[in-house]
Enzyme design. Structure first.
Site, PDB file in Angstrom:
ATOM      1  N   CYS A 140      54.546  14.890  41.021  1.00  0.00           N
ATOM      2  CA  CYS A 140      55.628  14.008  41.496  1.00  0.00           C
ATOM      3  C   CYS A 140      55.705  14.045  43.022  1.00  0.00           C
ATOM      4  O   CYS A 140      56.266  14.977  43.608  1.00  0.00           O
ATOM      5  CB  CYS A 140      56.953  14.452  40.877  1.00  0.00           C
ATOM      6  SG  CYS A 140      58.351  13.437  41.400  1.00  0.00           S
ATOM      7  N   CYS A 143      59.265  13.912  44.402  1.00  0.00           N
ATOM      8  CA  CYS A 143      59.998  15.188  44.258  1.00  0.00           C
ATOM      9  C   CYS A 143      59.497  16.220  45.261  1.00  0.00           C
ATOM     10  O   CYS A 143      60.279  16.953  45.858  1.00  0.00           O
ATOM     11  CB  CYS A 143      59.800  15.775  42.863  1.00  0.00           C
ATOM     12  SG  CYS A 143      60.040  14.607  41.525  1.00  0.00           S
ATOM     13  N   ASP A 144      58.186  16.312  45.431  1.00  0.00           N
ATOM     14  CA  ASP A 144      57.623  17.470  46.132  1.00  0.00           C
ATOM     15  C   ASP A 144      56.937  17.149  47.463  1.00  0.00           C
ATOM     16  O   ASP A 144      56.586  18.071  48.208  1.00  0.00           O
ATOM     17  CB  ASP A 144      56.614  18.187  45.210  1.00  0.00           C
ATOM     18  CG  ASP A 144      57.316  18.771  43.987  1.00  0.00           C
ATOM     19  OD1 ASP A 144      58.486  19.163  44.117  1.00  0.00           O
ATOM     20  OD2 ASP A 144      56.703  18.820  42.904  1.00  0.00           O
TER      21      ASP A 144
HETATM   22  C1  LIG Z   1      57.332  19.730  38.257  1.00  0.00           C
HETATM   23  C2  LIG Z   1      58.393  18.660  38.366  1.00  0.00           C
HETATM   24  C3  LIG Z   1      59.242  18.656  39.453  1.00  0.00           C
HETATM   25  C4  LIG Z   1      60.239  17.698  39.547  1.00  0.00           C
HETATM   26  N1  LIG Z   1      61.066  17.727  40.634  1.00  0.00           N
HETATM   27  C5  LIG Z   1      62.060  16.825  40.712  1.00  0.00           C
HETATM   28  C6  LIG Z   1      62.969  16.860  41.809  1.00  0.00           C
HETATM   29  O1  LIG Z   1      62.856  17.697  42.709  1.00  0.00           O
HETATM   30  N2  LIG Z   1      63.957  15.927  41.829  1.00  0.00           N
HETATM   31  C7  LIG Z   1      64.102  14.966  40.847  1.00  0.00           C
HETATM   32  O2  LIG Z   1      65.031  14.174  40.925  1.00  0.00           O
HETATM   33  N3  LIG Z   1      63.241  14.909  39.820  1.00  0.00           N
HETATM   34  C8  LIG Z   1      62.239  15.800  39.714  1.00  0.00           C
HETATM   35  N4  LIG Z   1      61.362  15.741  38.670  1.00  0.00           N
HETATM   36  C9  LIG Z   1      61.527  14.668  37.679  1.00  0.00           C
HETATM   37  C10 LIG Z   1      62.658  15.023  36.700  1.00  0.00           C
HETATM   38  O3  LIG Z   1      62.433  16.314  36.191  1.00  0.00           O
HETATM   39  C11 LIG Z   1      62.734  14.019  35.561  1.00  0.00           C
HETATM   40  O4  LIG Z   1      62.867  12.714  36.076  1.00  0.00           O
HETATM   41  C12 LIG Z   1      63.935  14.318  34.662  1.00  0.00           C
HETATM   42  O5  LIG Z   1      63.882  15.641  34.183  1.00  0.00           O
HETATM   43  C13 LIG Z   1      63.980  13.372  33.470  1.00  0.00           C
HETATM   44  O6  LIG Z   1      65.080  13.741  32.718  1.00  0.00           O
HETATM   45  P1  LIG Z   1      65.236  13.353  31.178  1.00  0.00           P
HETATM   46  O7  LIG Z   1      66.567  13.878  30.792  1.00  0.00           O
HETATM   47  O8  LIG Z   1      64.938  11.929  30.964  1.00  0.00           O
HETATM   48  O9  LIG Z   1      64.087  14.123  30.388  1.00  0.00           O
HETATM   49  P2  LIG Z   1      63.374  15.575  30.483  1.00  0.00           P
HETATM   50  O10 LIG Z   1      63.840  16.372  31.633  1.00  0.00           O
HETATM   51  O11 LIG Z   1      61.948  15.244  30.348  1.00  0.00           O
HETATM   52  O12 LIG Z   1      63.910  16.255  29.158  1.00  0.00           O
HETATM   53  C14 LIG Z   1      63.484  15.818  27.892  1.00  0.00           C
HETATM   54  C15 LIG Z   1      64.186  16.671  26.851  1.00  0.00           C
HETATM   55  O13 LIG Z   1      63.948  16.119  25.567  1.00  0.00           O
HETATM   56  C16 LIG Z   1      63.652  17.155  24.645  1.00  0.00           C
HETATM   57  N5  LIG Z   1      62.904  16.540  23.553  1.00  0.00           N
HETATM   58  C17 LIG Z   1      61.781  15.777  23.608  1.00  0.00           C
HETATM   59  N6  LIG Z   1      61.431  15.373  22.369  1.00  0.00           N
HETATM   60  C18 LIG Z   1      62.360  15.899  21.527  1.00  0.00           C
HETATM   61  C19 LIG Z   1      62.535  15.870  20.104  1.00  0.00           C
HETATM   62  N7  LIG Z   1      61.699  15.199  19.295  1.00  0.00           N
HETATM   63  N8  LIG Z   1      63.572  16.537  19.573  1.00  0.00           N
HETATM   64  C20 LIG Z   1      64.455  17.218  20.375  1.00  0.00           C
HETATM   65  N9  LIG Z   1      64.341  17.277  21.718  1.00  0.00           N
HETATM   66  C21 LIG Z   1      63.295  16.631  22.271  1.00  0.00           C
HETATM   67  C22 LIG Z   1      62.912  18.193  25.476  1.00  0.00           C
HETATM   68  O14 LIG Z   1      62.985  19.482  24.857  1.00  0.00           O
HETATM   69  C23 LIG Z   1      63.715  18.127  26.783  1.00  0.00           C
HETATM   70  O15 LIG Z   1      64.848  18.950  26.683  1.00  0.00           O
HETATM   71  C24 LIG Z   1      60.366  16.698  38.540  1.00  0.00           C
HETATM   72  C25 LIG Z   1      59.500  16.696  37.434  1.00  0.00           C
HETATM   73  C26 LIG Z   1      58.528  17.678  37.346  1.00  0.00           C
HETATM   74  C27 LIG Z   1      57.613  17.679  36.129  1.00  0.00           C
END
Ligand SMILES: Cc1cc2nc3c(=O)[nH]c(=O)nc-3n(C[C@H](O)[C@H](O)[C@H](O)COP(=O)(O)OP(=O)(O)OC[C@H]3O[C@@H](n4cnc5c(N)ncnc54)[C@H](O)[C@@H]3O)c2cc1C
Length: 324
Positions: A140, A143-144
């Site tokens: 990302c 992000c980084d």
């Molecule tokens: C290394 C890294 C660094 C990042 N740094 C930043 C940053 O500094 N700032 C920023 O704004 N964004 C950052 N991001 C991006 C950010 O993490 C994502 O945009 C954000 O987490 C998305 O949130 P979400 O709630 O959609 O899903 P996610 O955070 O992807 O969470 C998905 C959830 O769904 C659950 N899940 C999936 N399938 C199922 C299922 N079938 N049953 C039950 N549970 C399930 C998983 O267990 C998880 O808890 C980063 C991403 C990465 C990978």
């Protein structure tokens, strides 16, 4: 209804910023939300050290800490946070059926999908090592990238997102070397041209990663090879960015929901509604553009508000027909 089937008003799938924000709003709207965390409690942010761009943390915060705070905030309003993986759904009827760990069946008035997406990596041992160490591998740039200001970085990828991320990095970094596996970009002409015309981006075609090199803690270089000549060379770099795509975690919904060609859930523009009434989507599961914690949280809020309005309208219809 059998004793094993539980009935809930609002079921939230996923515990990233989208899921927890939906839980905060749904709990405060008296919807008694039940949230299943899945195998990655806290979501993608638990894999990163520093989050510096989420509003409200002027000094930054680690990803795991931030997610624990979001969980605590949802629990403060009595959201029911549970372990468990949703293995199957049936959205064909008025009541939406969801199965947890292939065992427990839940009947839901509303479902909020917040299952996120997973970044794709090359799978090299050295890449995974420095990714886990938080030592210079990232999927990302937004992000980084900031952590690599005035430094030299390498980015892998050939699509529109890769070009966009390379261009973003070029504004922060001294030099960006872009590795493209084929002899041309997959990206649109306009994006490819933008990258090609940027002075501090060097594009290496027919070039793949051999190894991410480091000092045991952080990345120091990337060894690459030309896939036509097999010639290898090292590129000094402190950051290694992988921009080869994401996979949305949406497979279990594909028989019921409209998905795009990559698997992202298609929401009705400006809302969190899907094509199935009572089923809503938030976060990265529907977002291939922004993919940030704050946008995930924002759409989590939208999903809970849309779900609350859907329930209120349904209850009003039931009351009206009972009064006739
Ligand atoms: C290394 C890294 C660094 C990042 N740094 C930043 C940053 O500094 N700032 C920023 O704004 N964004 C950052 N991001 C991006 C950010 O993490 C994502 O945009 C954000 O987490 C998305 O949130 P979400 O709630 O959609 O899903 P996610 O955070 O992807 O969470 C998905 C959830 O769904 C659950 N899940 C999936 N399938 C199922 C299922 N079938 N049953 C039950 N549970 C399930 C998983 O267990 C998880 O808890 C980063 C991403 C990465 C990978």
């Amino acid at each position: 209804m059998s004793d094993t089937i539980e009935r809930v008003k609002c079921l939230i799938i996923g515990s990233g910023p989208a899921g927890y924000t939906a839980a905060i709003y749904a709990a405060r709207a008296n919807m008694s939300p039940v949230l299943y965390q899945g195998t990655q409690p806290g979501g993608q942010l638990t894999t990163t050290n520093e989050v510096e761009n989420f509003p409200g943390y002027p000094q930054g915060i680690t990803g795991p800490e931030m997610m624990m705070e979001l969980q605590a905030q949802a629990q403060r309003f009595e959201a029911d946070i549970r372990d468990g993986w949703i293995t199957k759904v049936d959205f064909s009827g008025d009541v939406h059926k969801v199965w947890v760990n292939d065992e427990k069946e839940i009947h839901c008035d509303t479902v909020i999908i917040s299952t996120g997406a997973s970044a794709k990596y090359l799978g090299l041992e050295s890449e995974q090592k420095y990714l886990k160490l938080g030592g210079g591998v990232s999927a990302c740039a937004v992000c980084d990238g900031f952590f690599y200001r005035n430094q030299e970085v390498v980015i892998v990828g050939a699509g529109d997102s890769a070009c966009e991320e390379a261009h973003y990095l070029s504004k922060l970094c001294k030099k960006v070397t872009m590795l493209v596996r084929r002899d041309e970009f997959r990206a649109s002409k306009i994006m490819a041209e933008r990258v090609a015309n940027t002075e501090n981006i060097e594009i290496l075609f027919n070039t793949e990663t051999d190894e991410v090199i480091g000092d045991g803690q952080v990345v120091t270089a990337v060894r690459v090879y030309n896939n036509k000549t097999n010639e290898k060379h090292e590129i000094p770099a402190t950051g290694f960015f992988v921009a080869i795509g994401h996979k949305p975690n949406t497979d279990i919904f594909k028989d019921y929901l409209d998905l795009d060609e990559t698997g992202y859930i298609i929401n009705k523009p400006g809302t969190a509604k899907t094509n199935v009434p009572g089923v809503f989507v938030s976060g990265d599961a529907a977002d291939h553009v922004y993919r940030q914690a704050i946008t995930a949280a924002g759409t989590g809020c939208m999903a809970a508000l849309d779900a609350e309005r859907y329930l209120a309208a349904k209850e009003a219809t039931v009351e009206a027909s009972a009064a006739v």
